[in-house]
Scaffold this motif. Structure first.
Motif, PDB file in Angstrom:
ATOM      1  N   TRP A  50     -33.850   4.728 -60.952  1.00  0.00           N
ATOM      2  CA  TRP A  50     -34.419   3.892 -62.024  1.00  0.00           C
ATOM      3  C   TRP A  50     -35.534   3.006 -61.458  1.00  0.00           C
ATOM      4  O   TRP A  50     -36.550   2.782 -62.138  1.00  0.00           O
ATOM      5  N   THR A  51     -35.382   2.525 -60.224  1.00  0.00           N
ATOM      6  CA  THR A  51     -36.416   1.693 -59.607  1.00  0.00           C
ATOM      7  C   THR A  51     -37.704   2.482 -59.413  1.00  0.00           C
ATOM      8  O   THR A  51     -38.817   1.930 -59.530  1.00  0.00           O
ATOM      9  N   THR A  57     -39.007   4.565 -61.389  1.00  0.00           N
ATOM     10  CA  THR A  57     -39.777   4.607 -62.638  1.00  0.00           C
ATOM     11  C   THR A  57     -40.504   3.292 -62.899  1.00  0.00           C
ATOM     12  O   THR A  57     -41.386   3.242 -63.761  1.00  0.00           O
ATOM     13  N   ARG A  58     -40.139   2.241 -62.173  1.00  0.00           N
ATOM     14  CA  ARG A  58     -40.754   0.938 -62.409  1.00  0.00           C
ATOM     15  C   ARG A  58     -41.894   0.639 -61.442  1.00  0.00           C
ATOM     16  O   ARG A  58     -42.740  -0.217 -61.740  1.00  0.00           O
ATOM     17  N   VAL A  59     -41.922   1.291 -60.294  1.00  0.00           N
ATOM     18  CA  VAL A  59     -42.914   0.936 -59.272  1.00  0.00           C
ATOM     19  C   VAL A  59     -44.145   1.827 -59.329  1.00  0.00           C
ATOM     20  O   VAL A  59     -45.170   1.505 -58.712  1.00  0.00           O
ATOM     21  N   THR A  86     -43.288   6.873 -65.584  1.00  0.00           N
ATOM     22  CA  THR A  86     -42.099   6.165 -66.057  1.00  0.00           C
ATOM     23  C   THR A  86     -41.030   7.095 -66.581  1.00  0.00           C
ATOM     24  O   THR A  86     -40.034   6.635 -67.147  1.00  0.00           O
ATOM     25  N   THR A 135     -38.459  11.490 -62.005  1.00  0.00           N
ATOM     26  CA  THR A 135     -38.007  10.841 -60.763  1.00  0.00           C
ATOM     27  C   THR A 135     -36.648  11.371 -60.321  1.00  0.00           C
ATOM     28  O   THR A 135     -36.372  11.494 -59.119  1.00  0.00           O
ATOM     29  N   TRP A 138     -44.365   4.842 -55.491  1.00  0.00           N
ATOM     30  CA  TRP A 138     -45.044   3.583 -55.215  1.00  0.00           C
ATOM     31  C   TRP A 138     -46.432   3.806 -54.607  1.00  0.00           C
ATOM     32  O   TRP A 138     -47.357   3.030 -54.861  1.00  0.00           O
TER      33      TRP A 138
END
Length: 261
Positions: A116-117, A119-121, A125, A130, A253
């Motif tokens: 889940w992280t 998709t945020r960095v 999304t 991911t 990232w």
């Protein structure tokens, strides 16, 4: 004439007498100086030399040992031997405590949180993308990564050398292979990056950090489990999933996806 003949005979006689006296003097001296040899008794042979024989040689002590002598070994005090106890012998009948089971369940949620992280960095999304990248990295990491957790029951002699060699090789090879799986899935299935080399380096860094975290989690859970072999497979794949999800976080990232047409 008779007188001359007599004179010549007289001279010859005098000369012979002088020669005889001169030659007989050394012979006489030699005969006078020669010792008297006693006659041999009972037919025994006379000794060739009248000098007394030398005394027999006596053995002398020497600090240097002879070549054919065996030096006794030095006295060594007996060494006290410790009893041999196998290390890490599994016990399939041992039960896990409630706290150990809770620790296993709690760390299982860590890879899901890492997906889940991811998709945020990054710019992507989508959770499915991911998750697929993390699964590809985890699958490839499990091939050489299994040698990170080789613990023979008898870590002595050659076994210990093989364990150290296998761990070192897996420690070096696992992150690049896991990063290759995540990077390949992301580049082929979910769109290429503008800088592919930069994206791979990000995946490699994330896989390395995930491997260190996975090894620490595996060893911590194993310490809690003790000699129990229960949930051993879960501990191994938990470490592999941390490597795959770490590669996914680093890839998302560092990458910059291209604009889709």
């Amino acid at each position: 004439m008779k007188r001359r003949g007599k004179g010549r005979a007289w001279d010859r006689g005098v000369r012979a007498l002088l020669m005889g006296s001169l030659l007989g003097a050394p012979v006489a001296l030699a005969v006078e100086q020669a010792p008297e040899v006693p006659p041999a008794q009972d037919g025994a042979r006379a000794p060739e030399s009248l000098a007394e024989p030398p005394p027999p040689l006596e053995p002398t002590a020497s600090d240097v040992p002879f070549m054919d002598t065996v030096t006794p070994p030095p006295a060594v005090p007996p060494r006290v031997l410790r009893p041999f106890i196998p290390h890490g012998e599994p016990d399939t009948n041992a039960k896990l405590s409630g706290g150990t089971i809770a620790a296993h369940a709690g760390l299982t949620l860590l890879p899901l949180a890492s997906v889940w992280t991811a998709t945020r960095v990054g710019g992507d999304t989508r959770l499915g993308a991911t998750a697929a990248e993390a699964a590809a990295g985890t699958l490839l990491a499990s091939l050489p990564g299994r040698f990170l957790f080789v613990h023979p029951s008898y870590p002595q002699g050659r076994w210990l050398e093989l364990e150290v060699g296998a761990f070192g090789a897996a420690f070096v090879v696992t992150p690049p292979i896991a990063a290759l799986g995540t990077w390949g899935m992301g580049e082929v299935a979910f769109g290429a990056s503008e800088q592919r080399g930069h994206a791979y380096l990000g995946a490699l860094g994330g896989a390395t950090a995930g491997m260190l975290l996975g090894i620490a989690a595996h060893e911590g859970l194993k310490h809690l489990a003790g000699s129990s072999e229960r949930l051993a497979t879960l501990r191994s794949y938990l470490a592999f999933s941390l490597i795959g999800t770490g590669a996914t976080v680093g890839y998302q990232w560092s990458r910059t996806p291209t604009q889709r047409r």
